[in-house]
Write a protein that holds these residues in place. Structure first.
Motif, short mmCIF file in Angstrom:
data_model
loop_
_atom_site.label_atom_id
_atom_site.label_comp_id
_atom_site.label_asym_id
_atom_site.label_seq_id
_atom_site.Cartn_x
_atom_site.Cartn_y
_atom_site.Cartn_z
N ILE A 172 0.73 -1.26 0.07
CA ILE A 172 0.25 0.07 0.06
C ILE A 172 0.85 1.21 0.07
O ILE A 172 1.68 1.50 0.94
CB ILE A 172 -0.94 0.17 1.31
CG1 ILE A 172 -1.73 -1.35 1.05
CG2 ILE A 172 -1.78 1.05 1.15
CD1 ILE A 172 -2.80 -1.46 2.52
N HIS A 213 -1.87 5.30 -3.49
CA HIS A 213 -3.07 4.56 -3.49
C HIS A 213 -4.11 5.24 -2.33
O HIS A 213 -5.21 5.30 -2.51
CB HIS A 213 -2.72 3.06 -2.72
CG HIS A 213 -2.01 2.52 -3.76
ND1 HIS A 213 -1.11 1.68 -3.28
CD2 HIS A 213 -2.10 2.17 -5.18
CE1 HIS A 213 -0.24 0.97 -4.24
NE2 HIS A 213 -1.06 1.58 -5.39
N GLN A 214 -3.46 5.84 -1.22
CA GLN A 214 -4.38 6.79 -0.45
C GLN A 214 -4.88 7.85 -1.03
O GLN A 214 -6.08 8.07 -0.78
CB GLN A 214 -3.53 7.09 0.80
CG GLN A 214 -3.12 5.98 1.75
CD GLN A 214 -2.28 6.55 2.72
OE1 GLN A 214 -0.76 6.72 2.42
NE2 GLN A 214 -2.70 6.80 3.93
N THR A 231 -6.40 1.82 -2.16
CA THR A 231 -5.60 0.85 -1.10
C THR A 231 -6.01 -0.59 -1.16
O THR A 231 -5.29 -1.34 -0.71
CB THR A 231 -5.80 1.43 0.42
OG1 THR A 231 -7.19 1.11 0.91
CG2 THR A 231 -5.22 2.98 0.50
N PRO A 271 -3.72 -3.49 -3.87
CA PRO A 271 -4.08 -2.09 -4.35
C PRO A 271 -4.12 -1.92 -5.76
O PRO A 271 -3.62 -2.49 -6.67
CB PRO A 271 -2.63 -1.53 -3.71
CG PRO A 271 -2.16 -2.33 -2.68
CD PRO A 271 -2.73 -3.81 -3.28
#
Length: 333
Positions: free
Chosen positions: A78, A82-83, A88, A111
């Motif tokens: 992660i 991805h955030q 994620t 992810p």
């Protein structure tokens, strides 16, 4: 009108309409709700520009291992990006989407395989920035943003990441993004590659989502709580180049580069999903501003800077004209 707080329209960098209701004024602080996600995207970009972090890095690099209940390898995969993209792969089904405890964060998919509007991974970006910079989030924002563009605002002390500011500060932030990270000739966010990634489609799963920004005019979009892709533009009755910071209860910053406009709304917004054939040409979300009487509007003359309420006056020829009371400047028939 009971929920209307404020709105501002900027055209060519100047306020042309400004309105406050229900006890709010130009100095009243109010929460941005999820519109603050878009602010966080800019802050993450600034931290990367200054070398504090890299969005290609694993989130664990900055907040340590064990922040999820995933396996070690799953967690390491992660990344910060991805955030930012909402991809994620952390489970978002049947859980408290605001819970950032490791027991709430467990593996669902790899992810970038699933787009889901999951608040918890976003909330942890605050921890990432604070760990990477060695500064509290509000200290960093004050140094890199607030003092640079004349904003006033702060994140709350709890884990909800609610950002509070006055409406004009929201407008200043919108103007900064409209000007591609520049303010009065100075570069506030100079990383053009990151900036362009932020305001364009960030992944193939939801074309209408960048780095925590909503994008109009794409071929399809996903709803925050539905794992289904709808065809058509996100807001079918809005300009196709509009990008938006969208928050609960109508906390909105709309930026329209083709019109050189910023529209900040904490207003009576009716947003509904319509299907093609039910009075709409295509399936999509429609935003409709509920009526506000003209007597409640404040017009600001972009030339003189003077402002005043608008009223209707009869001209000598019997025609009607909108007139700014204080300046007597006619706004046309």
């Amino acid at each position: 009108m009971t929920n209307t707080k404020s709105f501002i329209i900027l055209k060519d960098g100047k306020i042309v309409l400004e309105n406050y209701l229900n006890g709010h004024s130009d100095t009243t602080y109010w929460y941005w709700a999820s519109a603050a996600k878009s602010l966080m995207a800019v802050i993450v970009g600034k931290a990367q520009e200054e070398g504090y972090l890299n969005i290609e890095d694993s989130t664990s690099t900055y907040i340590g291992s064990g922040w999820t209940s995933c396996s070690s390898s799953q967690e390491r995969n992660i990344k910060i990006k991805h955030q930012l993209m909402m991809t994620t792969g952390i489970n978002d089904i049947g859980v408290d989407l605001d819970c950032i405890d490791d027991t709430c964060l467990y593996f669902l998919d790899t992810p970038n395989s699933r787009w889901a509007y999951h608040n918890a991974p976003y909330l942890l970006l605050r921890d990432v920035v604070e760990s990477a910079t060695g500064q509290g989030i509000n200290t960093y924002i004050n140094l890199k943003l607030n003092t640079q563009i004349g904003m006033f605002g702060f994140f709350g002390v709890n884990n909800t990441n609610l950002f509070y500011s006055n409406t004009r500060s929201m407008a200043r932030f919108g103007l900064l993004v409209l000007n591609q990270g520049k303010w009065n000739g100075s570069s506030i966010l100079n990383d053009s590659i990151y900036f362009n990634q932020m305001i364009n489609t960030s992944q193939p799963l939801n074309e209408s989502y960048g780095y925590l920004w909503w994008l109009n005019g794409k071929n399809s979009y996903m709803h925050p709580r539905i794992q289904f892709t709808f065809n058509g533009s996100l807001i079918s009755n809005a300009p196709t180049d509009m990008i938006s910071a969208l928050g609960k209860n109508g906390q909105i910053i709309n930026i329209v580069p083709s019109k050189n406009m910023v529209i900040v709304e904490g207003i009576n917004i009716a947003t509904r999903h319509v299907k093609a054939g039910t009075g709409a040409k295509e399936t999509g979300f429609v935003q409709k501003e509920l009526p506000i009487h003209i007597s409640n509007l404040i017009f600001k003359d972009p030339d003189s800077g003077k402002s005043g309420r608008v009223k209707i006056e009869k001209l000598s020829d019997g025609a009607s004209s909108r007139v700014v009371v204080e300046s007597k400047k006619s706004e046309g028939k």
